[in-house]
Design an enzyme around this catalytic site. Structure first.
Site, short mmCIF file in Angstrom:
data_model
loop_
_atom_site.label_atom_id
_atom_site.label_comp_id
_atom_site.label_asym_id
_atom_site.label_seq_id
_atom_site.Cartn_x
_atom_site.Cartn_y
_atom_site.Cartn_z
N HIS A 261 -8.68 -3.49 -1.68
CA HIS A 261 -8.35 -3.85 -3.05
C HIS A 261 -7.16 -4.81 -3.07
O HIS A 261 -6.64 -5.20 -2.00
CB HIS A 261 -8.10 -2.62 -3.91
CG HIS A 261 -7.06 -1.68 -3.35
ND1 HIS A 261 -5.72 -2.00 -3.23
CD2 HIS A 261 -7.18 -0.41 -2.85
CE1 HIS A 261 -5.06 -1.01 -2.70
NE2 HIS A 261 -5.91 -0.02 -2.46
N LYS B 239 -5.15 -2.38 -11.48
CA LYS B 239 -5.91 -1.35 -12.19
C LYS B 239 -6.41 -1.90 -13.52
O LYS B 239 -5.67 -2.56 -14.25
CB LYS B 239 -5.04 -0.11 -12.46
CG LYS B 239 -4.64 0.64 -11.20
CD LYS B 239 -5.81 1.38 -10.60
CE LYS B 239 -5.37 2.24 -9.42
NZ LYS B 239 -6.50 2.94 -8.79
N THR B 240 -7.67 -1.64 -13.84
CA THR B 240 -8.24 -2.01 -15.12
C THR B 240 -8.94 -0.79 -15.71
O THR B 240 -8.98 0.28 -15.07
CB THR B 240 -9.29 -3.14 -14.96
OG1 THR B 240 -10.43 -2.61 -14.25
CG2 THR B 240 -8.72 -4.31 -14.17
N ARG C 162 -5.15 14.31 -0.67
CA ARG C 162 -6.31 13.43 -0.75
C ARG C 162 -7.60 14.22 -0.51
O ARG C 162 -7.61 15.18 0.26
CB ARG C 162 -6.22 12.31 0.29
CG ARG C 162 -5.15 11.26 0.01
CD ARG C 162 -5.16 10.21 1.09
NE ARG C 162 -4.09 9.24 0.94
CZ ARG C 162 -4.19 8.11 0.26
NH1 ARG C 162 -5.32 7.82 -0.36
NH2 ARG C 162 -3.18 7.26 0.19
N HIS D 293 -4.04 -4.10 -0.96
CA HIS D 293 -4.19 -4.49 0.44
C HIS D 293 -4.01 -6.00 0.61
O HIS D 293 -3.46 -6.46 1.62
CB HIS D 293 -5.58 -4.13 0.97
CG HIS D 293 -5.87 -2.67 1.03
ND1 HIS D 293 -6.90 -2.08 0.34
CD2 HIS D 293 -5.25 -1.66 1.71
CE1 HIS D 293 -6.93 -0.79 0.59
NE2 HIS D 293 -5.94 -0.51 1.42
N LYS E 171 1.54 10.18 -3.03
CA LYS E 171 0.53 11.02 -3.65
C LYS E 171 1.14 12.34 -4.13
O LYS E 171 1.94 12.95 -3.43
CB LYS E 171 -0.61 11.33 -2.65
CG LYS E 171 -1.36 10.09 -2.19
CD LYS E 171 -2.12 9.45 -3.34
CE LYS E 171 -2.79 8.16 -2.92
NZ LYS E 171 -3.44 7.48 -4.05
N ASP F 112 6.25 1.95 0.79
CA ASP F 112 6.08 3.41 0.78
C ASP F 112 5.85 3.96 2.20
O ASP F 112 5.78 5.17 2.39
CB ASP F 112 4.93 3.81 -0.14
CG ASP F 112 3.61 3.14 0.20
OD1 ASP F 112 3.60 2.20 1.03
OD2 ASP F 112 2.58 3.54 -0.35
N THR G 287 -9.99 4.60 2.83
CA THR G 287 -10.15 5.56 1.74
C THR G 287 -11.21 5.14 0.72
O THR G 287 -11.53 5.89 -0.19
CB THR G 287 -8.80 5.75 1.00
OG1 THR G 287 -8.30 4.46 0.61
CG2 THR G 287 -7.78 6.41 1.91
N LYS H 265 1.91 -0.10 -10.48
CA LYS H 265 1.05 -0.76 -9.50
C LYS H 265 0.06 -1.68 -10.18
O LYS H 265 -0.58 -1.31 -11.17
CB LYS H 265 0.28 0.29 -8.67
CG LYS H 265 1.08 0.85 -7.52
CD LYS H 265 0.20 1.64 -6.57
CE LYS H 265 1.00 2.10 -5.35
NZ LYS H 265 0.14 2.83 -4.40
N GLN I 154 0.75 8.56 12.77
CA GLN I 154 1.03 7.13 12.57
C GLN I 154 2.08 6.65 13.58
O GLN I 154 1.99 5.53 14.09
CB GLN I 154 1.52 6.85 11.15
CG GLN I 154 1.73 5.36 10.89
CD GLN I 154 1.92 5.02 9.42
OE1 GLN I 154 1.33 5.65 8.56
NE2 GLN I 154 2.74 4.02 9.15
#
Length: 408
Positions: free
Chosen positions: A45, A230-231, A86, A48, A82, A192, A40, A227, A171
């Site tokens: 990140h 994140k910044t 997406r 992962h 989500k 998830d 994606t 989560k 999947q």
């Protein structure tokens, strides 16, 4: 120690399909397992990275990981977690992201001598005949049951497209295909992914009469359940060109005290006895644990040299030094400062250190912005070429965020 116990002790394991059988299987044979990575973005990140560390523990114990990149599932998009559909990516974007994922995964896993495999589900999903797929796979999925799964339930209010509704079947088919091709017996994934994993386990059982296994991993969240990674500038990436090693180091150096144990357990190889000691430190002493956390995670992701550079830069700054070269930097043309650049434009548009001008105004009013160590107390303050020392200017936001501007 059985790797199952290692994962359990370090806090990785959330749910399992067959706990005792999995533990026994991992103790007695070399198991091929997989984790999927949908492309994606053009970099992995820190979310992962937590699952990659689980793969490392498994591989270190002699098991064989399959890193499955989603060239096929990436065409659809996983609705799990989500609230909106997406954004559809082009085939070219997906392929570029896959190549970057492959490069990064090769840093963390040993792919030599068949010790690990990189597979792409486009190799089978994009070759499927739709009617044949429906006839073979469709009868084994109950729509009523699928709609009870959390990944779909939370989307029904805003609308769940038929495109996304196929994701679980795709999947699940991945697990079936990897079982057939590589004798893959286990799927790991974030918590998830539980319903998608169950679909694959059930599909293998129905079509082959064999037991396969699923195990979900702890998501990287703060003690408040948000989560991590994140910044203000966005996600914390593993690509050093998107998140510099210094910024990466500083992110972990500044985690909340309550998150230190979880991060040390999931993201480093520090022995658990030491993890428990470090995470029990109180008040100012907890900074020792945070420094070890930041160094160890940065070393795994970016190498020991970059970890040492980032550590030295951070120590130098807090000691009042400059540590030129190791900080996040932005090169800017001298022409941009000919007539002076106001502080709000610099922070919001050029350096991305603040989201809005009103936020800059708030920071300035609270003495939260410094230029070369001097407090900026006027929202109309302008930066000119004359303020640069040897073509370098240091911008500080709050107590912990530093950014270097190089004049070119």
């Amino acid at each position: 120690m059985n790797v199952y116990n290692t994962l359990l002790e370090r806090g990785f394991i959330q749910q399992t399909t067959h706990e005792n059988e999995i533990k026994e299987l991992l103790a007695k044979e070399k198991v091929t397992f997989y984790i999927g990575f949908d492309p994606t973005a053009d970099s992995l990140h820190v979310g992962h990275f937590a699952t990659i560390m689980a793969m490392r523990h498994m591989q270190n114990a002699g098991h064989r990981p399959i890193a499955l990149v989603g060239g096929g599932t990436g065409m659809v998009g996983d609705p799990s977690g989500k609230t909106d559909m997406r954004k559809m990516m082009t085939v070219e974007t997906i392929q570029n992201n896959i190549e970057r994922f492959k490069e990064q995964l090769s840093i963390f896993l040993d792919f030599s001598d068949d010790k690990a495999i990189i597979a792409n589900n486009a190799d089978w999903l994009c070759q499927l005949n739709y009617v044949d797929f429906l006839r073979e796979i469709g009868p084994h999925f109950s729509v009523n049951r699928m709609l009870t799964f959390e990944c779909y339930k939370q989307r029904l209010e805003k609308g769940l497209s038929f495109l996304e509704f196929n994701y679980m079947l795709m999947q699940s088919y991945d697990f079936l295909e990897l079982y057939r091709r590589y004798n893959c017996k286990m799927q790991l994934g974030g918590n998830d992914q539980w319903s998608n994993i169950l679909g694959g386990v059930e599909l293998v059982r129905r079509l082959h009469g064999e037991t396969s296994f699923g195990l979900t991993l702890t998501l990287l969240t703060t003690s408040e359940g948000k989560k991590m990674g994140k910044t203000e500038k966005g996600a914390v990436w593993l690509d050093p060109n998107k998140t510099t090693p210094y910024e990466f180091y500083q992110y972990w150096r500044n985690v909340a005290d309550s998150d230190v144990k979880k991060c040390l357990s999931l993201l480093t190889f520090v022995p658990m006895d030491e993890v428990n000691r470090l995470s029990s430190l109180q008040d100012a002493k907890i900074n020792e644990a945070k420094e070890i956390l930041a160094f160890e995670v940065t070393k795994i992701v970016h190498g020991e040299v970059e970890a040492k550079n980032a550590q030295e830069a951070a120590r130098s700054i807090f000691a009042g030094g400059g540590a030129v070269g190791s900080l996040p930097t932005t090169d800017m043309s001298a022409s941009e400062f000919e007539e002076g650049l106001d502080i709000a434009t610099l922070l919001v548009e050029k350096l991305k250190l603040a989201p809005t001008r009103s936020e800059v105004r708030r920071l300035v009013s609270q003495n939260g912005i410094k230029i070369d160590g001097k407090v900026v107390n006027d929202i109309n303050f302008t930066i000119t070429k004359e303020l640069f020392d040897n073509n370098i200017l240091m911008v500080q936001k709050g107590k912990k965020i530093y950014h270097q501007i190089n004049l070119i």
